[in-house]
Design a protein around this motif. Structure first.
Motif, PDB file in Angstrom:
ATOM      1  N   LYS A 342       0.891  -1.081   0.418  1.00  0.00           N
ATOM      2  CA  LYS A 342       0.125  -0.075  -0.579  1.00  0.00           C
ATOM      3  C   LYS A 342       0.876   1.192  -0.015  1.00  0.00           C
ATOM      4  O   LYS A 342       0.269   1.865  -0.366  1.00  0.00           O
ATOM      5  CB  LYS A 342      -0.794  -0.605   1.706  1.00  0.00           C
ATOM      6  N   GLU A 346      -0.816   6.499  -2.792  1.00  0.00           N
ATOM      7  CA  GLU A 346      -1.870   7.619  -3.906  1.00  0.00           C
ATOM      8  C   GLU A 346      -1.268   8.661  -4.217  1.00  0.00           C
ATOM      9  O   GLU A 346      -1.929   9.099  -5.249  1.00  0.00           O
ATOM     10  CB  GLU A 346      -2.380   8.366  -1.972  1.00  0.00           C
ATOM     11  N   VAL A 374      -6.892   2.248 -11.582  1.00  0.00           N
ATOM     12  CA  VAL A 374      -8.502   2.775  -9.569  1.00  0.00           C
ATOM     13  C   VAL A 374      -8.586   4.440 -10.109  1.00  0.00           C
ATOM     14  O   VAL A 374      -9.481   4.556  -9.614  1.00  0.00           O
ATOM     15  CB  VAL A 374      -7.138   2.528  -9.003  1.00  0.00           C
ATOM     16  N   ARG A 378     -12.069   6.584 -10.082  1.00  0.00           N
ATOM     17  CA  ARG A 378     -12.077   6.809  -9.294  1.00  0.00           C
ATOM     18  C   ARG A 378     -12.638   8.258 -10.154  1.00  0.00           C
ATOM     19  O   ARG A 378     -13.648   9.431  -9.293  1.00  0.00           O
ATOM     20  CB  ARG A 378     -11.089   7.474  -8.545  1.00  0.00           C
ATOM     21  N   ASP A 385     -14.344   5.191  -3.435  1.00  0.00           N
ATOM     22  CA  ASP A 385     -13.574   4.873  -3.289  1.00  0.00           C
ATOM     23  C   ASP A 385     -13.093   3.151  -3.661  1.00  0.00           C
ATOM     24  O   ASP A 385     -12.559   2.047  -3.468  1.00  0.00           O
ATOM     25  CB  ASP A 385     -14.276   3.996  -1.782  1.00  0.00           C
ATOM     26  N   THR A 387     -10.684   0.981  -5.551  1.00  0.00           N
ATOM     27  CA  THR A 387      -9.365   0.992  -4.934  1.00  0.00           C
ATOM     28  C   THR A 387      -8.594  -0.567  -5.412  1.00  0.00           C
ATOM     29  O   THR A 387      -9.573  -1.249  -6.547  1.00  0.00           O
ATOM     30  CB  THR A 387      -9.231   1.071  -3.371  1.00  0.00           C
TER      31      THR A 387
END
Ligand code: GLN
Length: 520
Positions: A342, A346, A374, A378, A385, A387
């Motif tokens: 992770k 972002e 993704v 979005r 949300d 992902t």
């Protein structure tokens, strides 16, 4: 020792023989206990290179493939883990009929068997190699590498003198007074001799050229002829190392030891790797790792494409966790490479959005493909949300589909890829079917495929039933692939997606952005 350039030296000697028309193959010995590099942290060990058969191996095998234009297999990477696993399996099966199983001879026999087996493995097109290069990783004197050096010693003792040549790669540093120090070499050769190995050739690595005086000194201490003491100074471009070693005469020395003809070298390869640059582009690579070796193959593929397009590719390594739009404003293209976990995700998504909205060329590889999906879900499809299942809870547009088999086995190695006719990617490859290498668990969740396509993200490549390529048509260059084209790129055979990307970067300055400060 590690980081000295044994891999490139090995690959370069191979290239010089190949330029002389000899068929060559290569084996890497890694004296660690891991079975393969698949589970190793790339931040510690560098890139995990993926072979056509799915082998997850040391990055040096990538150098061999790139320098030698060959396809290697898992058996070309010998590790302590593989050797011991096999010997212990055989012991349990009773293969040793009651004997005490020992490092010598059982482990050394297994090592020798593996070297010979790998050397005999067919290379491209069913041909057999005439020369096999074996690189022993680690440092002379390490406990880990002892069984391997002992196996080499045994082979050396048994083979005819012209069937093996021993090359020792050593560091020749310069001290504060500007003097070259031969002491480390004297000591490492002494350590080798204690193991019963006398080098035939010494390759001296360092920041400076090793002149005749230093060579004489090394020769005197080591019994290696002056002609076989080779200077290998740092050069900015690894593909120039064969050129430099050629000038040092190493090929002639190798051919003499092996009693093979020192044929005239075909200059074609040198022409490819020495093509002049007439342009320069800057590419941002967004990564969470501090070290560039993690993306060795991507870096090299950009170079291969750049050479083919006479364009020098400057790489700006950006930290996914701290980057801001100011870091991207003046780059000619953005690349989001592969990755696991992770952290930094972002930032990568923001960079992809920036590339999409500001019409900067974008190339996404594996995770860079998944995050492109993704990002589109979005910000264009309107699923805030969206992902990947790998990262967090939310709407999983990237997932491991299928309820029964959610074990998430890794897709590894070659898979046939079908490209949709008339698309950018098919244009780049010049075909609608190709083969590329893979290393991923997650994939596009088919439930969202239709909506994403309707929203404008074109899915243009498929592997079995998986979506593997996406592109945008209202963008100068926006391409992302689930597979890793960088594992098949070489100077003589640059990868089509990388060619397309670098070419677009070259033209990138003519595109105008939106002019507005993007949301971040
Ligand atoms: N982590 C992702 C997966 O397992 C992507 C892998 C990669 O980037 N090589 O699917």
């Amino acid at each position: 020792m590690s980081g000295l350039g044994k891999g490139i030296t090995t690959a370069s000697i191979g290239r010089l023989l190949k330029n002389r028309g000899y068929e060559v193959t290569a084996v890497k010995i890694d004296p660690y206990l891991n079975i393969d590099a698949g589970t190793m942290n790339p931040a510690q060990h560098g890139e995990v290179f993926v072979l056509s058969d799915g082998g997850e191996v040391d990055l040096d095998l990538g150098n061999y493939e790139r320098f030698l234009d060959i396809n290697l297999k898992s058996i070309h990477n010998i590790t302590t883990g593989k050797v011991y696993q096999r010997v212990i399996e055989r012991e349990r099966r009773g293969d040793f009929s009651g004997a005490t199983v020992q490092i010598i001879p059982h482990i050394t026999d297994e090592i020798r068997h593996r070297i010979i087996r790998a050397a005999q493995e067919e290379i491209n097109g069913g041909r057999k190699a005439e020369v096999c290069l074996v690189e022993v990783g680690g440092t002379v004197g390490d406990i880990e590498s002892m069984p391997f050096l002992e196996a080499v010693r045994q082979m050396h003792a048994e083979l005819a003198p012209q069937d093996m040549v021993l090359v020792h790669v050593t560091l020749v540093p310069m001290d504060a007074m500007g003097d070259l120090k031969t002491k480390p070499t004297q000591h490492s050769v002494k350590a080798l001799r204690e193991l019963g190995l006398q080098p035939d050739i010494i390759v001296c690595r360092g920041s400076e050229v090793i002149g005749p005086q230093t060579k004489k000194k090394i020769s005197a201490f080591t019994d290696v002829p002056v002609k076989a003491v080779i200077s290998a100074k740092d050069v900015p471009d690894i593909y120039q190392i064969p050129v430099e070693l050629e000038k040092e005469g190493i090929a002639e020395v190798v051919c003499n030891y092996l009693a093979i003809e020192n044929r005239e070298a075909d200059p074609a390869w040198y022409r490819v790797v020495s093509r002049e640059y007439t342009n320069r582009v800057t590419v941002a690579i967004i990564s969470k790792y501090g070290i560039e070796d993690v993306y060795m193959s991507i870096k090299e593929s950009l170079k291969h494409a750049g050479r083919a397009l006479s364009t020098e590719v400057n790489i700006r390594w950006l930290d996914a966790e701290t980057l801001g739009p100011q870091d991207l404003a003046d780059v000619d293209g953005i690349l989001v490479p592969s990755g696991f976990g992770k952290r930094g995700v972002e930032g990568k998504i923001r960079a992809i959005r920036y590339a999409r909205e500001n019409k900067k060329p974008y190339l996404g590889i594996s995770l860079g493909f998944q995050l492109a999906v993704v990002e589109y879900a979005r910000h264009v499809l309107g699923i805030p949300d969206a992902t990947s299942e790998e990262m967090e809870d939310g709407t999983h547009v990237i997932a491991i589909p299928g309820e029964e088999d959610a074990s998430g086995a890794m897709h590894l190695g070659n898979c046939n890829v079908t490209l949709r006719e008339g698309t950018m990617v098919a244009g780049l490859y010049g075909t609608t079917t190709t083969v590329e290498r893979h290393r991923h668990r997650y994939e596009v969740n088919p439930e969202f495929a239709r909506d994403l396509e309707d929203a404008g993200l074109a899915f243009t490549g498929f592997c079995e039933d998986r979506i593997e390529v996406c592109e945008l048509t209202d963008h100068p260059f926006y391409l992302a692939t689930q597979f890793h084209p960088e594992f098949r790129s070489s100077p003589t055979n640059p990868s089509p997606p990388y060619i397309g990307f670098v070419d677009a970067c070259k033209k990138s300055r003519i595109y105008s952005g939106t002019g507005e400060t993007p949301e971040w």
